[in-house]
Design a protein around this motif. Structure first.
Motif, PDB file in Angstrom:
ATOM      1  N   THR A   4       0.832  -1.191   0.000  1.00  0.00           N
ATOM      2  CA  THR A   4       0.000   0.000   0.000  1.00  0.00           C
ATOM      3  C   THR A   4       0.874   1.252   0.000  1.00  0.00           C
ATOM      4  OG1 THR A   4      -0.366  -0.833   2.228  1.00  0.00           O
ATOM      5  CG2 THR A   4      -2.321  -0.332   0.917  1.00  0.00           C
ATOM      6  N   PRO A   5       0.583   2.159  -0.913  1.00  0.00           N
ATOM      7  CA  PRO A   5       1.422   3.355  -0.990  1.00  0.00           C
ATOM      8  C   PRO A   5       1.197   4.253   0.213  1.00  0.00           C
ATOM      9  CG  PRO A   5      -0.421   3.491  -2.496  1.00  0.00           C
ATOM     10  CD  PRO A   5      -0.473   2.132  -1.914  1.00  0.00           C
ATOM     11  N   PRO A   6       2.235   4.871   0.746  1.00  0.00           N
ATOM     12  CA  PRO A   6       2.066   5.824   1.846  1.00  0.00           C
ATOM     13  C   PRO A   6       1.471   7.108   1.305  1.00  0.00           C
ATOM     14  CG  PRO A   6       4.366   5.736   1.147  1.00  0.00           C
ATOM     15  CD  PRO A   6       3.616   4.753   0.311  1.00  0.00           C
ATOM     16  N   PRO A   7       0.861   7.912   2.170  1.00  0.00           N
ATOM     17  CA  PRO A   7       0.296   9.176   1.687  1.00  0.00           C
ATOM     18  C   PRO A   7       1.393  10.045   1.061  1.00  0.00           C
ATOM     19  CG  PRO A   7       0.362   9.110   4.103  1.00  0.00           C
ATOM     20  CD  PRO A   7       0.681   7.736   3.604  1.00  0.00           C
ATOM     21  N   VAL A   8       1.058  10.627  -0.064  1.00  0.00           N
ATOM     22  CA  VAL A   8       2.077  11.389  -0.776  1.00  0.00           C
ATOM     23  C   VAL A   8       2.121  12.801  -0.230  1.00  0.00           C
ATOM     24  CG1 VAL A   8       2.831  12.182  -3.031  1.00  0.00           C
ATOM     25  CG2 VAL A   8       1.582  10.039  -2.811  1.00  0.00           C
ATOM     26  N   ASP A   9       3.118  13.125   0.461  1.00  0.00           N
ATOM     27  CA  ASP A   9       3.321  14.505   0.886  1.00  0.00           C
ATOM     28  C   ASP A   9       4.801  14.714   1.171  1.00  0.00           C
ATOM     29  OD1 ASP A   9       2.036  13.977   4.267  1.00  0.00           O
ATOM     30  OD2 ASP A   9       3.817  13.226   3.229  1.00  0.00           O
ATOM     31  N   ASP A  10       5.129  15.825   1.755  1.00  0.00           N
ATOM     32  CA  ASP A  10       6.537  16.143   1.962  1.00  0.00           C
ATOM     33  C   ASP A  10       7.211  15.216   2.963  1.00  0.00           C
ATOM     34  OD1 ASP A  10       5.896  19.684   1.678  1.00  0.00           O
ATOM     35  OD2 ASP A  10       6.325  18.134   0.161  1.00  0.00           O
ATOM     36  N   ARG A  11       6.385  14.618   3.812  1.00  0.00           N
ATOM     37  CA  ARG A  11       6.980  13.805   4.848  1.00  0.00           C
ATOM     38  C   ARG A  11       7.738  12.607   4.273  1.00  0.00           C
ATOM     39  NH1 ARG A  11       2.580  12.206   9.033  1.00  0.00           N
ATOM     40  NH2 ARG A  11       1.458  12.178   7.063  1.00  0.00           N
TER      41      ARG A  11
ATOM     42  N   PHE B 241      16.089   5.275  -4.731  1.00  0.00           N
ATOM     43  CA  PHE B 241      16.834   6.523  -4.577  1.00  0.00           C
ATOM     44  C   PHE B 241      15.926   7.722  -4.312  1.00  0.00           C
ATOM     45  CE2 PHE B 241      19.441  10.062  -6.476  1.00  0.00           C
ATOM     46  CZ  PHE B 241      20.408  10.068  -5.503  1.00  0.00           C
ATOM     47  N   HIS B 242      14.581   7.533  -4.417  1.00  0.00           N
ATOM     48  CA  HIS B 242      13.707   8.710  -4.442  1.00  0.00           C
ATOM     49  C   HIS B 242      13.827   9.621  -3.220  1.00  0.00           C
ATOM     50  CE1 HIS B 242      10.606   6.365  -2.137  1.00  0.00           C
ATOM     51  NE2 HIS B 242      10.374   7.563  -1.640  1.00  0.00           N
ATOM     52  N   PRO B 243      14.079   9.116  -1.983  1.00  0.00           N
ATOM     53  CA  PRO B 243      14.139  10.074  -0.867  1.00  0.00           C
ATOM     54  C   PRO B 243      15.317  11.048  -0.986  1.00  0.00           C
ATOM     55  CG  PRO B 243      13.886   7.824  -0.064  1.00  0.00           C
ATOM     56  CD  PRO B 243      14.224   7.728  -1.510  1.00  0.00           C
ATOM     57  N   ARG B 244      16.325  10.712  -1.775  1.00  0.00           N
ATOM     58  CA  ARG B 244      17.506  11.576  -1.855  1.00  0.00           C
ATOM     59  C   ARG B 244      17.608  12.263  -3.218  1.00  0.00           C
ATOM     60  NH1 ARG B 244      22.456   7.881  -0.276  1.00  0.00           N
ATOM     61  NH2 ARG B 244      23.454   9.875   0.102  1.00  0.00           N
ATOM     62  N   CYS B 245      16.599  12.051  -4.051  1.00  0.00           N
ATOM     63  CA  CYS B 245      16.717  12.470  -5.453  1.00  0.00           C
ATOM     64  C   CYS B 245      16.287  13.927  -5.629  1.00  0.00           C
ATOM     65  CB  CYS B 245      15.839  11.564  -6.308  1.00  0.00           C
ATOM     66  SG  CYS B 245      16.029  11.854  -8.063  1.00  0.00           S
ATOM     67  N   ASP B 246      17.026  14.673  -6.425  1.00  0.00           N
ATOM     68  CA  ASP B 246      16.662  16.055  -6.720  1.00  0.00           C
ATOM     69  C   ASP B 246      15.514  16.137  -7.724  1.00  0.00           C
ATOM     70  OD1 ASP B 246      18.537  17.156  -5.038  1.00  0.00           O
ATOM     71  OD2 ASP B 246      20.114  17.146  -6.576  1.00  0.00           O
ATOM     72  N   ASP B 247      15.363  15.090  -8.494  1.00  0.00           N
ATOM     73  CA  ASP B 247      14.325  15.095  -9.535  1.00  0.00           C
ATOM     74  C   ASP B 247      13.101  14.292  -9.116  1.00  0.00           C
ATOM     75  OD1 ASP B 247      16.000  16.510 -11.342  1.00  0.00           O
ATOM     76  OD2 ASP B 247      17.142  14.652 -11.600  1.00  0.00           O
ATOM     77  N   PHE B 248      12.905  14.172  -7.819  1.00  0.00           N
ATOM     78  CA  PHE B 248      11.825  13.360  -7.288  1.00  0.00           C
ATOM     79  C   PHE B 248      10.458  13.819  -7.804  1.00  0.00           C
ATOM     80  CE2 PHE B 248       8.763  13.108  -3.642  1.00  0.00           C
ATOM     81  CZ  PHE B 248       8.518  11.750  -3.743  1.00  0.00           C
ATOM     82  N   ILE B 249       9.703  12.887  -8.355  1.00  0.00           N
ATOM     83  CA  ILE B 249       8.351  13.204  -8.827  1.00  0.00           C
ATOM     84  C   ILE B 249       7.382  12.567  -7.851  1.00  0.00           C
ATOM     85  CG2 ILE B 249       6.744  13.081 -10.746  1.00  0.00           C
ATOM     86  CD1 ILE B 249       9.226  12.219 -12.465  1.00  0.00           C
ATOM     87  N   ALA B 250       6.678  13.378  -7.060  1.00  0.00           N
ATOM     88  CA  ALA B 250       5.761  12.832  -6.069  1.00  0.00           C
ATOM     89  C   ALA B 250       4.659  12.035  -6.746  1.00  0.00           C
ATOM     90  CB  ALA B 250       5.162  13.967  -5.237  1.00  0.00           C
ATOM     91  N   GLY B 251       4.296  10.922  -6.111  1.00  0.00           N
ATOM     92  CA  GLY B 251       3.237  10.105  -6.671  1.00  0.00           C
ATOM     93  C   GLY B 251       3.718   9.175  -7.759  1.00  0.00           C
ATOM     94  N   GLN B 252       4.938   9.337  -8.196  1.00  0.00           N
ATOM     95  CA  GLN B 252       5.486   8.456  -9.232  1.00  0.00           C
ATOM     96  C   GLN B 252       6.648   7.649  -8.643  1.00  0.00           C
ATOM     97  OE1 GLN B 252       4.798   8.327 -12.819  1.00  0.00           O
ATOM     98  NE2 GLN B 252       2.873   9.245 -12.169  1.00  0.00           N
TER      99      GLN B 252
END
Lengths: 382, 356, 325
Positions: free
Chosen positions: A6-13, B309-320
């Motif tokens: 299940t994907p976590p909620p998408v936000d800055d956290r 790598f997404h937590p450290r990525c500069d080009d992070f696309i949220a939701g993707q």
């Protein structure tokens, strides 16, 4: 692959997730967490605590005093506790032991005991019995276990040649045997920390001298030496003085292992960054030792002390067993085992070896405990 | 001396590919949980070429190397994937399927694939002479007498540039300097003329001058013998110097692979770009802070979902990026990256063709 | 190597000096002049001339260091350890055979300890965290926790109770006073197993733990992986590298196992009634026969030190790194 979860909620956290929680545990907490995982050591620690509790409350736990004797019940075999008794209406809960009849062999005139199931002596917990003074403060007559009716001959582990209760004597022996270990190790620790610390901290010629001395002491056969030295303790000395003389003798030879441990720790800590940093900051030497070095080796020292106590207990037992350590009327496990010095007396009364069981249990428990502590002393090492 | 049973695999690539690692996963089953040290790594190494595997510490480089030789320490195990190796007799064997204690893999170890390690001090036995360890390798894989093995050992020590080789043969590892020890390790590794040398950070523990010497030595020996080298390092300078091909690893998988020029001049994956930016340069004029990748490598039990790598990525696309696990996108014929920035379907894009 | 041995032997000198002082101190410890106690014990009146001769021989009226010098120089130059007052014979008549038997028992036990503990230690390390390993560990701990003499008592009781045998002693009755012969040696060997097992239990348990811990350390070392990467088979690999390296600390462990064996044999011998130095020392201490007691302590200690020296040399021989230090 991982997309199925299940994907976590998408936000800055989501971005900061790995760095959120910071828990700070101090050294002792870490050690405790690691120690807790060591089941056997935990159990052994419990047994050790129990043994020291027995030593503290010996008068209360033992059914009789160490000296109580009964000329009519010499070499009485152990009595098994029967939990239930048959009555007309069925079984009822009634903990008791059977009595004994004495039979005399017509030819050899040897006395033997035969279990007499007609007689039942009730056994209970928290019973009233002989009066005693606990720690010389309170006069009590409450015993953890014993004959429910004061005066009944209840001897769960049997009696010795004077009709003294082996269980009670072993319980009283716990006090002396376990404390000889503590006092002896305490003295060794003093010697070991001072000499090992000097050796490890200053190094050079002093270190060399102390190391030589340790090597010499370690290469000596200890028991013949102990025998020679303790034989010189005058027979006229009061028991307490003999007790201290013996512990001093034991620690005079036993300090070397602890000194080595301390020296090793000092040597390795001396070059640690935090010690060098403290020195560069101009902290006084004594301050460095007490504030920075000692705390970081305490856990290791506690572990080695725990591992050194069994050796002391074994040594005391051996010396007393030979009759050149503690002497009656002092009651220690070694003194008690003196009664079982030859095959003939063991053949008549094998239960006289019961104090030996106490020795094995205590040594085993403290070895396991020390082992667990040593593993836990370095909480970062896996 | 031939393996009795070989797994032929028709999928083994063209003739000049010596080693092909496909989606290998090596996990460590510890009491605390499963550590996925290698989680789907791919690489392919051609005959006579040098492939560099780069990445931060803990990204699974060493475990990948050990997986190839099947010397992953317990509780580590290869759980899936193929390691196709072209043997000298032309047959292709899947190393991942072999019994790690069996005879087949033992004949390959030291005979066809050799390995040298990061710390030459601890990789040599403290109580055996250098000679006994070289001769051991020779006697294991070649049918020679003891005298011949000794002779060969001396010539190997000579070959790797150890002075007074016949005396060094009877020396212990603690009597040699760090550089000499690594040379001795190389001599042991090359004693049976392997097709592939795996070098696991062989220069990290050495000082800079010795480093350069050892790298030159490996390059020279490679030229002479035509062997392939799988070189593991975290030092991009070394990569630039010796690599033909590069595989960049992050958290147990290859994130980008391609020819060395493509990787250095046209990096595609944000991680590769970040790595390259964090090299200090002599020619930078402005007093800018040296770039560093934000955050740290996550704890192995805490593998991020989606692209690792997404937590450290500069080009992070949220939701993707935090949901979709990127597949390998082919950027050119032999340049690929695992990143959602590049469409998996883009097989041939002539505009992106790097100048090789 | 020769230099190394020479250096070790030179190191021995202060050790021997200290031991001789300790032994002399034991002789001097009992309060009062031992001649006085001798005289008081004697049934007939003692010839005053004889007493004076003894006084002169041991230098009893002279300061303590002169007494020490007389005693130690007598031992070194003439092998004269003084007289045993209880036996009324020179000490040297009484001790040599017993000392020899002590050494025989200790060496056999040492061999037993090694032969048993090495394979078990290897097994335990290689099969770490299996049932077999746990079993070995637990038995080892119990072996460490049972005092020698208790084990001796229990085994004697079992033999007596269930096999109707009285075990103990080193010889069958007919050989106790006999001269040395092949039969006597064989008789000795057939009696040796019990004391060897009793004495060896604790040492075996300790060495199994040492071996297991060392081997576990070594098994994870890089040189093991390097040898494996060379294509060596697991079994050859195990014995050629990690086991070989793990044996070094075991050899150095001999330096403390050996004193412990000699030391432990004192009590076990008393319980099992073995004709070694232990019971003789015990009896001499009880009888305040101090020259005998002091000599025994001196000689047993010297022999232990020699054992330690041998283990040091052995270690230097198998571990090339030692000689460099």
């Amino acid at each position: 692959m991982t997309g199925a979860t299940t994907p976590p909620p998408v936000d800055d956290r989501a971005e900061a997730a790995p760095e959120t929680r910071i828990v700070v545990a101090n050294q002792w907490q870490l050690i405790w967490w690691k120690f807790r995982k060591h089941r056997l050591a935990m159990f052994a620690g419990l047994v050790t605590l129990l043994l020291y509790a027995v030593a503290l409350f010996a008068e209360f736990i033992a059914p009789y005093s160490a000296g109580t004797y009964s000329a009519t019940h010499t070499f009485l075999p152990p009595q098994n506790i029967q939990l239930f008794q048959q009555t007309e209406t069925g079984w009822r809960f009634y903990p008791h032991v059977y009595g004994h009849k004495v039979q005399v062999d017509p030819e050899s005139f040897k006395r033997t005991y035969v279990v007499d199931e007609e007689i039942a002596y009730p056994v209970g917990l928290f019973v009233r019995g002989e009066e005693y003074e606990l720690w010389g403060l309170f006069t009590l007559d409450l015993h953890l276990i014993g004959a429910a009716q004061y005066g009944d001959p209840v001897h769960l582990i049997g009696t010795d040649r004077l009709g003294r209760d082996v269980l009670s004597r072993t319980i009283y022996g716990t006090r002396v045997s376990m404390s000889v270990g503590l006092v002896g190790v305490g003295l060794s620790l003093g010697l070991g920390v001072i000499l090992g610390g000097i050796s490890g901290y200053y190094g050079g010629l002093i270190d060399n001298l102390i190391q030589r001395a340790i090597e010499i002491l370690r290469s000596l056969p200890t028991i013949p030496l102990w025998m020679g030295l303790s034989a010189a303790i005058p027979l006229t000395w009061p028991p307490v003085r003999v007790y201290f003389a013996i512990t001093v003798l034991l620690s005079l030879i036993g300090w070397t292992a602890l000194a080595r441990e301390v020296r090793g720790r000092f040597l390795s800590l001396k070059t640690e960054d935090f010690v060098i940093a403290a020195r560069l900051d101009g902290v006084r030497e004594l301050q460095i030792i007490l504030r920075h070095m000692v705390p970081s080796m305490t856990s290791h020292i506690i572990a080695s002390v725990t591992l050194a106590i069994p050796g002391m207990i074994l040594a005391e037992t051996a010396l007393s067993f030979l009759g050149i350590g503690l002497r009656p009327p002092v009651v220690s496990w070694g003194v008690l085992l003196q009664e079982a010095q030859n095959v003939r007396s063991i053949a008549t009364a094998p239960w006289l070896l019961f104090p030996g069981l106490a020795v094995v249990v205590s040594v085993l428990a403290m070895n396991f405990l020390g082992d667990g502590l040593r593993d836990a002393a370095d909480p970062y090492q896996t | 001396m031939q393996p009795t049973h070989t797994r032929l695999n028709a999928a083994a690539a063209t003739d000049d590919v010596l080693l092909e690692v496909k989606e290998v996963k090596t996990h460590f089953f510890t009491d605390e949980g499963v550590v996925k040290a290698v989680e789907g790594v791919n690489l392919s190494l051609k005959r006579g070429q040098t492939l560099c595997v780069v990445g931060e510490s803990g990204c699974g480089k060493s475990v990948t190397a050990r997986s190839i030789l099947r010397i992953v320490p317990p509780p580590g195990e290869i759980v899936s994937g193929e390691i196709l190796f072209r043997q000298r007799d032309g047959r292709t064997v899947d190393l991942a399927q072999l019994n790690p204690k069996g005879r087949e893999i033992r004949e390959i170890r030291g005979g066809e694939i050799s390995m040298i390690f990061q710390e030459p001090m601890s990789a040599l036995s403290p109580v055996h002479t250098i000679g006994s360890q070289i001769m051991e390798a020779i006697l294991l894989h070649l049918t020679v007498t003891k005298q011949e093995a000794r002779k060969r050992a001396v010539s190997m020590l000579d070959l790797v540039g150890i002075p007074r080789p016949s005396e060094t043969l009877d020396a212990y590892s603690f009597e040699l300097s760090g550089g000499m020890r690594q040379r001795a390790m190389i001599a042991i590794a090359l004693a049976c003329e392997p097709q592939l040398l795996i070098a696991d950070e062989p220069t990290t523990a050495l000082d800079v001058t010795t480093q350069a010497n050892i790298l030159d030595l490996i390059a020279d020996l490679q030229q002479e013998s035509g062997m392939s080298v799988l070189f593991i390092t975290h030092d991009l300078g070394v990569v630039a110097e010796i690599a033909d091909e590069v595989v960049v690893m992050y958290l147990g998988r290859d994130v980008e692979s391609g020819a060395v020029d493509a990787i250095f001049h046209d990096p595609k994956h944000p991680y590769t770009r970040a790595l390259l930016q964090s090299i200090p340069r002599y020619d930078s004029r402005d007093n800018k802070r040296l770039y560093s990748i934000k955050g740290t490598v996550p704890h192995p039990f805490d593998r991020p979902t989606g692209c690792p790598f997404h937590p450290r990525c500069d080009d992070f696309i949220a939701g993707q990026c935090n949901l979709i696990d990127p597949q390998r996108a082919l950027i050119s014929r032999d340049h690929s990256a695992r990143c959602l920035l590049y469409p998996t379907a883009a097989i041939h894009n002539p505009d992106e063709e790097p100048a090789t | 190597m020769i230099w190394y041995i020479a250096r070790r032997i030179i190191y021995l000198i202060p050790t021997l000096l200290i031991i001789s002082v300790i032994a002399f101190a034991v002789i001097q410890l009992p309060p009062g002049d031992f001649l006085a106690s001798l005289i008081s014990k004697a049934e007939e009146t003692v010839d005053q001339a004889q007493v004076d001769a003894l006084r002169e021989r041991y230098g009893l009226d002279e300061p303590i260091y002169v007494q020490y010098w007389k005693w130690i120089s007598g031992i070194i130059t003439r092998g004269d350890f003084g007289d045993s007052f209880e036996w009324n014979r020179p000490v040297s008549d009484l001790i040599w055979e017993r000392l020899g038997l002590t050494m025989v028992i200790s060496l056999f036990t040492l061999a037993f300890v090694w032969i048993v503990s090495i394979p078990i230690g290897i097994y335990s390390a290689v099969k770490k965290y299996t049932i077999g390993d746990y079993l070995v560990t637990i038995i080892g701990f119990i072996g460490l926790a049972i005092p020698n003499f208790l084990l001796a008592l229990v085994l004697m009781y079992i033999a007596f109770r269930y096999f109707g045998q009285s075990v103990g002693g080193l010889f069958s009755p007919e050989y106790i006073e006999a001269d040395w012969s092949l039969e006597r040696v064989l008789d000795l060997l057939s009696h040796l197993w019990l004391p060897v097992i009793i004495l060896g239990t604790a040492g075996t348990a300790a060495l199994i733990r040492v071996m297991r811990a060392n081997l576990l350390d070594e098994l994870s070392k890089l040189y093991v992986d390097a040898a494996r990467a060379r294509g060596l088979s697991e079994l050859k690999l195990l014995f050629k590298y990690p086991v070989r390296v793990a044996l070094n600390p075991l050899v150095s462990a001999m330096a403390w196992i050996f004193p412990a064996l000699v030391s432990g044999s004192a009590i076990t011998s008393i319980v099992l009634n073995l004709q070694t130095t232990g019971p003789l020392l015990y009896r001499s201490l009880q009888a305040q026969d101090m020259y005998l007691a002091g000599s025994l302590i001196l000689l047993v200690s010297v022999l232990t030190i020699i054992g330690t020296l041998v283990s040091d040399i052995l270690l230097a021989w198998i571990d090339p790194r030692i000689q460099l230090q």
